[in-house]
Motif scaffolding. Structure first.
Motif, PDB file in Angstrom:
ATOM      1  N   PRO A   1       3.301   4.494  -8.666  1.00 44.83           N
ATOM      2  CA  PRO A   1       3.027   3.892  -9.983  1.00 44.83           C
ATOM      3  C   PRO A   1       2.039   4.710 -10.805  1.00 44.83           C
ATOM      4  O   PRO A   1       2.282   4.981 -11.981  1.00 44.83           O
ATOM      5  CB  PRO A   1       2.424   2.530  -9.630  1.00 44.83           C
ATOM      6  CG  PRO A   1       2.876   2.244  -8.253  1.00 44.83           C
ATOM      7  CD  PRO A   1       3.021   3.564  -7.576  1.00 44.83           C
TER       8      PRO A   1
ATOM      9  N   THR B   1      -8.196   1.471  -4.464  1.00 39.30           N
ATOM     10  CA  THR B   1      -7.675   0.133  -4.189  1.00 39.30           C
ATOM     11  C   THR B   1      -6.787   0.126  -2.942  1.00 39.30           C
ATOM     12  O   THR B   1      -6.342  -0.920  -2.517  1.00 39.30           O
ATOM     13  CB  THR B   1      -6.858  -0.424  -5.379  1.00 39.30           C
ATOM     14  OG1 THR B   1      -5.696   0.394  -5.536  1.00 39.30           O
ATOM     15  CG2 THR B   1      -7.656  -0.426  -6.659  1.00 39.30           C
ATOM     16  N   ILE B   2      -6.502   1.315  -2.376  1.00 40.83           N
ATOM     17  CA  ILE B   2      -5.664   1.371  -1.176  1.00 40.83           C
ATOM     18  C   ILE B   2      -6.576   1.255   0.050  1.00 40.83           C
ATOM     19  O   ILE B   2      -7.559   1.979   0.174  1.00 40.83           O
ATOM     20  CB  ILE B   2      -4.864   2.689  -1.133  1.00 40.83           C
ATOM     21  CG1 ILE B   2      -3.960   2.789  -2.362  1.00 40.83           C
ATOM     22  CG2 ILE B   2      -4.049   2.773   0.144  1.00 40.83           C
ATOM     23  CD1 ILE B   2      -3.269   4.123  -2.515  1.00 40.83           C
TER      24      ILE B   2
ATOM     25  N   ARG C   1      -1.027  -1.896   3.375  1.00 44.01           N
ATOM     26  CA  ARG C   1      -0.169  -1.863   2.192  1.00 44.01           C
ATOM     27  C   ARG C   1       0.893  -0.818   2.366  1.00 44.01           C
ATOM     28  O   ARG C   1       0.866  -0.030   3.288  1.00 44.01           O
ATOM     29  CB  ARG C   1      -1.012  -1.544   0.967  1.00 44.01           C
ATOM     30  CG  ARG C   1      -2.024  -2.624   0.698  1.00 44.01           C
ATOM     31  CD  ARG C   1      -3.120  -2.083  -0.158  1.00 44.01           C
ATOM     32  NE  ARG C   1      -2.526  -1.351  -1.260  1.00 44.01           N
ATOM     33  CZ  ARG C   1      -2.638  -1.729  -2.505  1.00 44.01           C
ATOM     34  NH1 ARG C   1      -3.267  -2.800  -2.812  1.00 44.01           N
ATOM     35  NH2 ARG C   1      -2.106  -1.011  -3.447  1.00 44.01           N
TER      36      ARG C   1
ATOM     37  N   ILE D   1       5.000  -1.423  -3.604  1.00 44.00           N
ATOM     38  CA  ILE D   1       3.647  -1.516  -3.075  1.00 44.00           C
ATOM     39  C   ILE D   1       3.260  -2.967  -2.971  1.00 44.00           C
ATOM     40  O   ILE D   1       2.748  -3.565  -3.894  1.00 44.00           O
ATOM     41  CB  ILE D   1       2.656  -0.787  -3.989  1.00 44.00           C
ATOM     42  CG1 ILE D   1       3.122   0.626  -4.154  1.00 44.00           C
ATOM     43  CG2 ILE D   1       1.278  -0.804  -3.383  1.00 44.00           C
ATOM     44  CD1 ILE D   1       2.175   1.424  -4.941  1.00 44.00           C
ATOM     45  N   THR D   2       3.539  -3.540  -1.847  1.00 43.40           N
ATOM     46  CA  THR D   2       3.105  -4.908  -1.634  1.00 43.40           C
ATOM     47  C   THR D   2       2.293  -4.911  -0.363  1.00 43.40           C
ATOM     48  O   THR D   2       2.206  -3.919   0.324  1.00 43.40           O
ATOM     49  CB  THR D   2       4.317  -5.839  -1.474  1.00 43.40           C
ATOM     50  OG1 THR D   2       5.128  -5.316  -0.429  1.00 43.40           O
ATOM     51  CG2 THR D   2       5.105  -5.940  -2.744  1.00 43.40           C
ATOM     52  N   GLY D   3       1.685  -5.980  -0.072  1.00 42.32           N
ATOM     53  CA  GLY D   3       0.851  -6.007   1.125  1.00 42.32           C
ATOM     54  C   GLY D   3       1.376  -7.011   2.120  1.00 42.32           C
ATOM     55  O   GLY D   3       2.019  -7.990   1.769  1.00 42.32           O
ATOM     56  N   ILE D   4       1.144  -6.741   3.398  1.00 41.08           N
ATOM     57  CA  ILE D   4       1.417  -7.747   4.398  1.00 41.08           C
ATOM     58  C   ILE D   4       0.178  -7.860   5.262  1.00 41.08           C
ATOM     59  O   ILE D   4      -0.642  -6.958   5.298  1.00 41.08           O
ATOM     60  CB  ILE D   4       2.636  -7.387   5.284  1.00 41.08           C
ATOM     61  CG1 ILE D   4       2.447  -5.992   5.875  1.00 41.08           C
ATOM     62  CG2 ILE D   4       3.913  -7.501   4.515  1.00 41.08           C
ATOM     63  CD1 ILE D   4       3.315  -5.729   7.064  1.00 41.08           C
TER      64      ILE D   4
ATOM     65  N   HIS E   1      10.258 -11.380  -1.862  1.00 37.47           N
ATOM     66  CA  HIS E   1       8.850 -11.156  -2.148  1.00 37.47           C
ATOM     67  C   HIS E   1       8.621 -10.218  -3.326  1.00 37.47           C
ATOM     68  O   HIS E   1       7.496  -9.904  -3.634  1.00 37.47           O
ATOM     69  CB  HIS E   1       8.156 -10.590  -0.914  1.00 37.47           C
ATOM     70  CG  HIS E   1       8.085 -11.573   0.207  1.00 37.47           C
ATOM     71  ND1 HIS E   1       7.046 -12.434   0.380  1.00 37.47           N
ATOM     72  CD2 HIS E   1       8.972 -11.846   1.189  1.00 37.47           C
ATOM     73  CE1 HIS E   1       7.272 -13.187   1.429  1.00 37.47           C
ATOM     74  NE2 HIS E   1       8.439 -12.856   1.948  1.00 37.47           N
ATOM     75  N   ARG E   2       9.701  -9.751  -3.920  1.00 42.61           N
ATOM     76  CA  ARG E   2       9.506  -8.812  -5.023  1.00 42.61           C
ATOM     77  C   ARG E   2       8.809  -9.488  -6.185  1.00 42.61           C
ATOM     78  O   ARG E   2       8.857 -10.698  -6.335  1.00 42.61           O
ATOM     79  CB  ARG E   2      10.847  -8.240  -5.473  1.00 42.61           C
ATOM     80  CG  ARG E   2      11.376  -7.268  -4.415  1.00 42.61           C
ATOM     81  CD  ARG E   2      12.457  -6.452  -5.006  1.00 42.61           C
ATOM     82  NE  ARG E   2      11.967  -5.781  -6.199  1.00 42.61           N
ATOM     83  CZ  ARG E   2      12.721  -4.976  -6.911  1.00 42.61           C
ATOM     84  NH1 ARG E   2      13.951  -4.757  -6.572  1.00 42.61           N
ATOM     85  NH2 ARG E   2      12.242  -4.398  -7.966  1.00 42.61           N
ATOM     86  N   GLY E   3       8.171  -8.693  -6.999  1.00 42.38           N
ATOM     87  CA  GLY E   3       7.450  -9.266  -8.118  1.00 42.38           C
ATOM     88  C   GLY E   3       5.982  -9.351  -7.802  1.00 42.38           C
ATOM     89  O   GLY E   3       5.332 -10.343  -8.095  1.00 42.38           O
ATOM     90  N   ALA E   4       5.456  -8.300  -7.209  1.00 45.23           N
ATOM     91  CA  ALA E   4       4.039  -8.290  -6.893  1.00 45.23           C
ATOM     92  C   ALA E   4       3.212  -8.483  -8.141  1.00 45.23           C
ATOM     93  O   ALA E   4       3.541  -7.971  -9.205  1.00 45.23           O
ATOM     94  CB  ALA E   4       3.672  -6.962  -6.251  1.00 45.23           C
ATOM     95  N   GLY E   5       2.148  -9.208  -8.033  1.00 46.41           N
ATOM     96  CA  GLY E   5       1.254  -9.357  -9.161  1.00 46.41           C
ATOM     97  C   GLY E   5       1.726 -10.381 -10.163  1.00 46.41           C
ATOM     98  O   GLY E   5       1.089 -10.616 -11.172  1.00 46.41           O
TER      99      GLY E   5
ATOM    100  N   PHE F   1       6.751   2.841 -12.226  1.00 43.96           N
ATOM    101  CA  PHE F   1       5.665   1.876 -12.310  1.00 43.96           C
ATOM    102  C   PHE F   1       6.109   0.525 -12.842  1.00 43.96           C
ATOM    103  O   PHE F   1       5.323  -0.395 -12.908  1.00 43.96           O
ATOM    104  CB  PHE F   1       4.489   2.417 -13.132  1.00 43.96           C
ATOM    105  CG  PHE F   1       4.837   2.879 -14.508  1.00 43.96           C
ATOM    106  CD1 PHE F   1       5.127   4.196 -14.742  1.00 43.96           C
ATOM    107  CD2 PHE F   1       4.847   1.983 -15.555  1.00 43.96           C
ATOM    108  CE1 PHE F   1       5.437   4.625 -16.012  1.00 43.96           C
ATOM    109  CE2 PHE F   1       5.164   2.412 -16.829  1.00 43.96           C
ATOM    110  CZ  PHE F   1       5.462   3.732 -17.047  1.00 43.96           C
ATOM    111  N   ILE F   2       7.376   0.398 -13.204  1.00 46.63           N
ATOM    112  CA  ILE F   2       7.799  -0.888 -13.721  1.00 46.63           C
ATOM    113  C   ILE F   2       8.821  -1.560 -12.820  1.00 46.63           C
ATOM    114  O   ILE F   2       8.692  -2.716 -12.485  1.00 46.63           O
ATOM    115  CB  ILE F   2       8.308  -0.757 -15.167  1.00 46.63           C
ATOM    116  CG1 ILE F   2       7.107  -0.588 -16.081  1.00 46.63           C
ATOM    117  CG2 ILE F   2       9.097  -1.978 -15.584  1.00 46.63           C
ATOM    118  CD1 ILE F   2       7.431  -0.412 -17.516  1.00 46.63           C
TER     119      ILE F   2
END
Lengths: 297, 311
Positions: A209, A179-180, A3, A292-295, A11-15, A286-287
């Protein structure tokens, strides 16, 4: 899974799982707008009341926009009471506490989340247990402690305990750190990186965040903190704004308090403006800043 | 464990610290601030208050050791049972409502909606208004005759209840206030949602998962650490409810809002039965502890950590 690497903008807009259909979007807007309307009415009422003269306050049906806006409600109290001094005290306490809290709590949380030291589970449970006792109980022994040190009627009892970490913040940060993925830590350990190095270079950059959230929560908590200053401060020149507002309220005179509800609501509104400003500054972490996205690693 | 690999050769001699000892030292160094706070402010105060609960004392004139008498008197006191049921009512009403409500709002506001920032501020603002201000605000909003809420209900033809003046409706009014101020929880969910890797959703979409599946299989499991946190914190907070009943209703009408901490406050700080008050506190502590242990125990079954270190 690795992460912490930002991906191209597609890819933005995680979650987010998008609501695709048009009808779904209409319902979505209807629901959040209706909710927003309900949520904001108490505050709108507060704004409306703050601009009213006494005789309009309990009118039925309610007068939302007074025919004559009474700005004096916002001006007169500053002369009656040293609000400026109250604000200076509040800013000093709040800013110092928030800055130090974020550093100590993130260190402590890192210890609990990442370092498998002996006794970690038990000690962490003790930390949770400290939150379960009503603060009213430890109040008396704690007061005796500070009065022994002759530090009652100073800012020390309001500030120093905050600096030494807070169970709530440690718990929240630990939850986030957990969670990391640990893959990066382990690689860094093999390369001879110290624990502090992992904290500084791996965990901290990923924690924006949760630090943003804790910044705003601590800022609000310290800004609004009522009970601790109430117990420890006798000198009104040391009062923060929460105590100042209460003092202002009690000096409105008993009985028909709504007569002076306008100035009270005006001063209450003024006191939350800095909180709104702090929220706008902190929220970008945080908004908007969704890095923080994952690959697949 | 990676750190156990490098320095395990016996040739280093007995004086060198074992890898686990180094880990222990590092761990305790990181948590030193909290240990300092615990030793100076938490532990001492907890022991003292536990000790006080075995005494009949006002701190000035009397200081008699009475063993567990405070506790046995407590269990025969109808006011204590009243406060227990009032507080339980609040906790069981408020915690699930606020938890689900703030999660739903966070999920909705995490969509791509226009004016997202504005919506978030609107839902979050109530939670930052100070306790005193909220208390004053709701006292007037819930005023039975000209309060905004009953005026609103009258518009749709409903005659609103007397709220804070009614034994039935006072506690629901408190729950309403609690849900209104649940924006802090929403913020934590929003932060949790930002931490979910996007590629999980992409992979799921490619596999043909619909929104409903993606929610149950990805979003919800990845949010469990935040839900776990909010659940424990909300339970602790709900059982300690005090400010509302102290400032707005003073426990009334007819003790229908007499919460455990309010009873504790009255016994201790108004009637100076500090031993009795401490006993109430420790019963409250035990109840909250029981709930927390249940949740912690069950958490292995439902809380999912992507980066768990087992040590």
């Amino acid at each position: 899974m690795i992460r912490g690497q930002s991906l191209p903008s597609i890819h933005r807009g995680a979650g987010r799982y998008r609501v695709e259909h048009v009808s779904g979007r209409v319902v979505l807007y209807l629901v959040i707008t209706a909710g927003a309307f309900i949520f904001s009415t108490p505050l709108l009422w507060m704004i409306s009341t703050s601009l009213k003269s006494p005789e309009l306050i309990n009118r039925i049906p309610i007068v939302w926009i007074p025919p004559e806006l009474r700005w004096a409600n916002y001006i007169d109290p500053w002369v009656e009471m040293p609000f400026l001094l109250f604000y200076w005290n509040t800013v000093f306490i709040t800013v110092t506490n928030t800055a130090i809290i974020l550093i100590t709590n993130s260190l402590v949380a890192f210890g609990f989340a990442r370092i498998p030291f002996k006794g970690r589970t038990i000690i962490f449970f003790v930390l949770l247990a400290t939150m379960m006792l009503p603060p009213q109980v430890t109040m008396i022994p704690t007061y005796l402690f500070w009065s022994r040190l002759r530090l009652v009627n100073t800012f020390w009892p309001i500030m120093a305990p905050e600096w030494l970490s807070a169970a709530y913040d440690v718990f929240l940060m630990r939850q986030f750190y957990m969670t990391i993925s640990t893959d990066l830590d382990e690689a860094a350990r093999i390369d001879g990186c110290s624990w502090f190095g992992i904290y500084r270079h791996i965990i901290l950059p990923l924690s924006k965040p949760v630090i943003g959230v804790l910044a705003i929560l601590n800022f609000s908590f310290n800004w609004n903190n009522f009970i601790t200053p109430l117990i420890y401060l006798n000198d009104s020149r040391l009062f923060p704004i929460a105590l100042g507002l209460r003092l202002f309220e009690t000096q409105m005179g008993g009985g028909d308090t709504y007569v002076r509800l306008g100035p009270l609501m005006a001063m209450t509104l003024v006191s939350i403006i800095p909180l709104m400003a702090a929220f706008f500054i902190a929220q970008r972490y945080f908004i908007q800043g969704i890095v923080i996205t994952g690959i697949k690693g | 464990m990676a750190q156990a690999v490098s320095e395990n050769s016996p040739a280093r001699g007995r004086l060198a610290l074992s890898p686990q000892a180094r880990v222990n030292i590092a761990g305790y160094l990181f948590i030193t601030p909290w240990i300092l706070k615990f030793l100076t402010l938490n532990a001492g105060a907890m022991i003292v208050s536990l000790g006080i609960s075995l005494f009949k004392t006002d701190f000035f004139t009397t200081f008699d050791f009475i063993g567990f008498d405070n506790y046995t008197r407590l269990f025969r006191d109808p006011l204590f049972w009243k406060s227990l049921s009032v507080t339980a009512y609040y906790a069981f009403g408020m915690v699930p409502l606020a938890l689900v409500f703030s999660l739903v709002i966070a999920l909705l506001l995490n969509q791509n909606v226009k004016f997202q920032g504005v919506y978030r501020v609107v839902y979050y603002l109530p939670s930052i208004v100070s306790g005193v201000a909220v208390a004053i605000l709701w006292k007037y909003l819930l005023q039975p005759r000209w309060g905004l809420i009953n005026q609103g209900l009258a518009l749709v033809g409903i005659e609103g209840p007397k709220w804070l003046f009614s034994t039935t409706w006072a506690m629901p009014a408190f729950i309403l206030m609690g849900v209104w101020a649940a924006g802090g929880n929403m913020l934590l969910y929003l932060a949790g949602l930002q931490g979910i890797p996007t590629d999980l959703y992409h992979a799921a979409s490619i596999d043909g998962a619909n929104a409903w599946h993606r929610f149950w299989r990805i979003t919800l499991p990845m949010l469990t650490p935040t839900i776990y946190f909010n659940l424990i914190i909300s339970i602790i907070g709900a059982w300690q409810i005090f400010t509302q009943s102290y400032i707005i209703t003073a426990g009334g009408p007819d003790n229908s809002t007499l919460t455990m901490v309010l009873l504790l406050y009255r016994k201790g700080f108004q009637q100076f039965h500090f031993g009795y008050a401490s006993a109430i506190a420790w019963v409250l502590f035990t109840i909250v502890m029981l709930f927390t242990v249940l949740i912690v125990r069950s958490s292995e079954a439902w809380v999912f950590y992507a980066g768990e270190v087992r040590g």
